[in-house]
Design a protein around this motif. Sequence first.
Motif, PDB file in Angstrom:
ATOM      1  N   UNK A 222     -15.354  -3.340  13.386  1.00  0.00           N
ATOM      2  CA  UNK A 222     -15.506  -3.013  11.973  1.00  0.00           C
ATOM      3  C   UNK A 222     -14.556  -1.870  11.596  1.00  0.00           C
ATOM      4  N   UNK A 223     -14.507  -0.842  12.422  1.00  0.00           N
ATOM      5  CA  UNK A 223     -13.617   0.290  12.149  1.00  0.00           C
ATOM      6  C   UNK A 223     -12.162  -0.162  12.080  1.00  0.00           C
ATOM      7  N   UNK A 224     -11.764  -1.060  12.991  1.00  0.00           N
ATOM      8  CA  UNK A 224     -10.399  -1.578  12.971  1.00  0.00           C
ATOM      9  C   UNK A 224     -10.131  -2.372  11.697  1.00  0.00           C
ATOM     10  N   UNK A 225     -11.097  -3.185  11.293  1.00  0.00           N
ATOM     11  CA  UNK A 225     -10.945  -4.000  10.090  1.00  0.00           C
ATOM     12  C   UNK A 225     -10.761  -3.118   8.856  1.00  0.00           C
ATOM     13  N   UNK A 226     -11.544  -2.060   8.766  1.00  0.00           N
ATOM     14  CA  UNK A 226     -11.445  -1.146   7.625  1.00  0.00           C
ATOM     15  C   UNK A 226     -10.096  -0.426   7.632  1.00  0.00           C
ATOM     16  N   UNK A 227      -9.677   0.046   8.811  1.00  0.00           N
ATOM     17  CA  UNK A 227      -8.404   0.759   8.907  1.00  0.00           C
ATOM     18  C   UNK A 227      -7.233  -0.141   8.536  1.00  0.00           C
ATOM     19  N   UNK A 228      -7.261  -1.378   9.017  1.00  0.00           N
ATOM     20  CA  UNK A 228      -6.164  -2.294   8.723  1.00  0.00           C
ATOM     21  C   UNK A 228      -6.129  -2.694   7.253  1.00  0.00           C
ATOM     22  N   UNK A 229      -7.297  -2.769   6.617  1.00  0.00           N
ATOM     23  CA  UNK A 229      -7.355  -3.134   5.209  1.00  0.00           C
ATOM     24  C   UNK A 229      -6.827  -2.051   4.292  1.00  0.00           C
ATOM     25  N   UNK A 230      -7.081  -0.792   4.654  1.00  0.00           N
ATOM     26  CA  UNK A 230      -6.552   0.322   3.894  1.00  0.00           C
ATOM     27  C   UNK A 230      -7.185   0.553   2.534  1.00  0.00           C
ATOM     28  N   UNK A 231      -8.315  -0.127   2.270  1.00  0.00           N
ATOM     29  CA  UNK A 231      -8.985   0.048   0.984  1.00  0.00           C
ATOM     30  C   UNK A 231     -10.434   0.458   1.206  1.00  0.00           C
ATOM     31  N   UNK A 232     -11.041   0.990   0.150  1.00  0.00           N
ATOM     32  CA  UNK A 232     -12.441   1.366   0.217  1.00  0.00           C
ATOM     33  C   UNK A 232     -13.304   0.129   0.482  1.00  0.00           C
ATOM     34  N   UNK A 233     -14.467   0.350   1.060  1.00  0.00           N
ATOM     35  CA  UNK A 233     -15.330  -0.765   1.439  1.00  0.00           C
ATOM     36  C   UNK A 233     -16.779  -0.476   1.067  1.00  0.00           C
TER      37      UNK A 233
END
Length: 299
Positions: A222-233
């Motif tokens: 999950x942390x990787x997905x958020x970092x790669x997306x670069x947007x708020x979640x």
Amino acid sequence: MSVPEPRVAVRVVTDSTAYLPDDLLREHAIEVVPLHVVVGGADHVEGRDITADEVAAALRQYTVVSTSRPTPQVFLETYERLAAEGATHVVSIHLSSQMSGTVEAARLAAAEASIPVEVIDSETIGMAMGFAVVAAAEAATGGADLATVARVVHERLAPSKVLFYVHTLEHLRRGGRIGAASALLGSALAIKPVLGVRGGRIVPIEKVRTTARAIARIEAMVAQHVAEGGVAVDVAVHHLDAAERAEAIAGWARDQLPGARRVLVVELGAVVGAHVGPGTVAIAVSPRAGEPIVAGRES
């Protein structure tokens, strides 16, 4: 002087497997069409006359539990009621068609409705769908037209992610929802599976040896997905009879995920609970398109 045309009144409909908290449903006037759960031959309406705890107890006792979709007639009655209340269009967002016939029922009803109804297959479940539903309702409240509301839904669904841990694969096997994860059955006693939803189906992600390791891997992914997306979640931690573990994961998300705007703990309801079983925990992540994470921690 010409009189401006009235704003399009778009109402948003979803089903009970979004597991949206009651306060969000009320705030955004979201309509929910419930699925059904059959426990020991008795039919129940999700969210009305059976609780997740009751389903968990039935599963522990090896009572036969199954689920069923709403009928097209129920959807049609919902769409017509919204039309009578002044809606000119409806966006109807539902759990993956790979997991349920709910989308099909909604589309059959939409073909008969007196107003245009856009039915969207979310290809996911839970709050990965629920956050998209809320975004749609917010857009509709702001006066967006049908096409814009539908676009908002797809923008939230496309980058969403669901990862989860189940205590046993047995309930998924019994319900026929195991899909590609059936490859794990042979070693089910020796492993703790990390599963995900991809293309609308439940798929195996990793095999680990302990519950703690499974949770740690889900958090890392999950942390990787958020970092790669670069947007708020927006994040929801789902669980069935695992509240303490879910709260711990939510605490991790609040502390460790930059740009996490909302972190909710949401119990899985009877329908999904019937298929995944007690002890399940899941993380649903819904990126907010166009809201980049700025320097420093956001909350």
